[in-house]
Design an enzyme around this catalytic site. Structure first.
Site, short mmCIF file in Angstrom:
data_model
loop_
_atom_site.label_atom_id
_atom_site.label_comp_id
_atom_site.label_asym_id
_atom_site.label_seq_id
_atom_site.Cartn_x
_atom_site.Cartn_y
_atom_site.Cartn_z
N TYR A 24 -5.36 9.64 -7.53
CA TYR A 24 -4.98 8.23 -7.42
C TYR A 24 -5.55 7.68 -6.12
CZ TYR A 24 -2.02 4.11 -8.24
OH TYR A 24 -1.56 2.84 -8.51
N SER A 26 -9.40 5.86 -4.51
CA SER A 26 -10.15 4.62 -4.66
C SER A 26 -10.39 4.29 -6.14
CB SER A 26 -11.47 4.75 -3.90
OG SER A 26 -12.24 3.60 -4.01
N SER A 51 1.88 15.38 -3.57
CA SER A 51 0.82 14.40 -3.27
C SER A 51 1.41 13.11 -2.70
CB SER A 51 0.05 14.08 -4.55
OG SER A 51 -0.75 12.93 -4.34
N ASP A 83 -15.24 14.60 -5.33
CA ASP A 83 -16.27 15.41 -6.00
C ASP A 83 -16.20 16.88 -5.59
OD1 ASP A 83 -17.69 13.36 -7.51
OD2 ASP A 83 -18.23 12.54 -5.56
N LEU A 85 -13.85 18.74 -4.87
CA LEU A 85 -12.72 19.53 -5.37
C LEU A 85 -12.71 19.65 -6.88
CD1 LEU A 85 -9.88 17.95 -3.15
CD2 LEU A 85 -11.16 20.07 -2.75
N HIS A 108 -18.73 9.96 -11.94
CA HIS A 108 -19.94 10.30 -11.19
C HIS A 108 -20.49 11.58 -11.78
CE1 HIS A 108 -22.81 10.66 -8.03
NE2 HIS A 108 -22.15 11.53 -7.30
N GLU A 227 -21.97 -11.21 15.21
CA GLU A 227 -23.37 -11.35 14.81
C GLU A 227 -23.84 -10.24 13.87
OE1 GLU A 227 -24.95 -14.17 15.99
OE2 GLU A 227 -26.30 -13.58 14.38
#
Ligand code: NAD
Ligand code: MG
Ligand code: MG
Length: 339
Positions: A24, A26, A51, A83, A85, A108, A227
């Protein structure tokens, strides 16, 4: 290249499936919540014991299961853990437990393409990879849009993998802005290339070097921040909306002339040569091996570099300035208490 939209897919296919979102973070929060809002009733979030994400998912009304239970329960397992894990999570919680003929999905291609995961023969394996950060996958969907998605089928044991993948892509919002059908290989290589050279790697170095050049020349860090960092968004918004010419229409002729004459001094043909080297290392698997070795070694260099960046003066002055612009903090894309 053919693009697919909601009209090209059967959005309903995914609604009848039990979908387990592993992780859970991004992408995970965005997939889970977009699917739910698209009418997928059986979405659960799969998390390891203890978790920190559990509370966040439950506070959005999502059901949480253990990794192993979710793998047994699901028709579709979408793997959205980091990725590095995924291979061990697949081995320990998924491989033995998914039911015959169900679907294993990714956002992915890295683990499948570089053979870090060798998926079970009877499973369908597909990918729906949103082309945007997870927090935008959620916020664009909430605005009534969606971020474009890449879709690919690695293994079609059921003969129905593609239809289901298209349906899933629509449910996360991809069907609103376009779905491109590709391969795990091409998604993986282009994604790694984009994030390393242009989007994350290139952009961050460009910003930092610009900031350092101005501050080393004695200009105040606040001015240098506005800037070289703050204004990046304002410029990119114009490019995003209407391409480079749209941005050039809005900036002054002086700025546009400077763009043409000085831009090429900063990013020159040698830069492109180096981009090609980076691409080669991605294609050969050298980069992935280096990253996986780094993970096996406890991510020491990775964490050190993260810490070094946090100490950069641009991050310090940026925090101070953003605190004085409260509207930026309203409806934040990243709210660590929630997503
Ligand atoms: P992330 O780091 O944001 O989140 C991962 C989540 O996995 C954590 O929040 C946690 O809930 C869970 N997790 C962490 N450690 C775990 C463990 N040991 N066992 C079980 N669960 C654990 O990950 P992410 O950036 O969303 O990436 C997920 C996948 O999506 C990756 O394959 C990534 O390449 C892909 N992807 C990410 C983005 C992006 O915007 N971040 C964009 C496109 C694709
Ligand atoms: Mg992350
Ligand atoms: Mg990526």
């Amino acid at each position: 290249m053919k693009m697919f939209y909601e009209k090209d897919a059967n959005v309903n296919l995914i609604k009848d499936k039990k979908v387990a979102i592993f992780g859970y973070g991004s992408q995970g929060h965005a997939h889970a919540l977009n699917l739910k809002d698209s009418g997928v009733e059986n979405v659960v979030v799969a998390l390891r014991d203890g978790s920190a994400s559990k509370k966040k998912a439950e506070s959005e009304g999502l059901k949480v299961m253990s990794l192993s239970d979710a793998a047994e329960w699901a028709d579709v397992v979408m793997v959205l853990t980091p990725d590095e894990l995924q291979a061990s999570i697949y081995k320990n919680h998924i491989e033995q437990r998914m039911r015959q003929g169900t679907s294993l999905a990714f956002a992915h291609g890295l683990n499948i393409h570089f053979n870090l995961i060798n998926s079970r023969k009877d499973l369908d394996v597909f990918m729906v990879a949103p082309k945007g950060p997870g927090h935008l996958v959620r916020s664009e969907y909430q605005k009534g849009g969606g971020v474009p998605c890449l879709m690919a089928v690695h293994k079609d044991s059921s003969g129905k993998a593609r239809d289901l993948a298209m349906s899933y892509a629509c449910a996360v919002g991809g069907g609103r802005s376009g779905i491109i059908e590709t391969t795990f290989k091409d998604e993986c290589e282009t994604d790694l290339f984009g994030e390393q050279t242009v989007l994350c790697g290139g952009l961050v170095e460009l910003i930092k070097n610009g900031f350092e050049t101005l501050t080393e020349a004695g200009y105040p860090p606040e001015m240098a921040y506005f800037e070289t960092l703050h204004e990046v968004k304002l410029i990119v918004d114009l490019i995003y909306e209407g391409g480079i010419a749209n941005m050039n229409y809005s900036i002054s002729n002086t700025a546009e002339y400077g763009e043409y004459v000085s831009g090429k001094k900063i990013v020159d043909p040698k830069t492109k040569e180096r981009m090609k080297e980076v691409l080669k290392d991605i294609q050969s698997g050298k980069f992935t091996k280096q990253w996986m070795d780094e993970c096996k070694g406890g991510q020491k260099n990775f964490l050190r570099m993260r810490e070094e960046l946090a100490k950069h003066p641009i991050e310090k002055v940026g925090k101070k300035l953003r605190d004085l612009m409260p509207w930026i903090g309203k409806n934040k894309l990243v709210d660590k208490a929630k997503n």
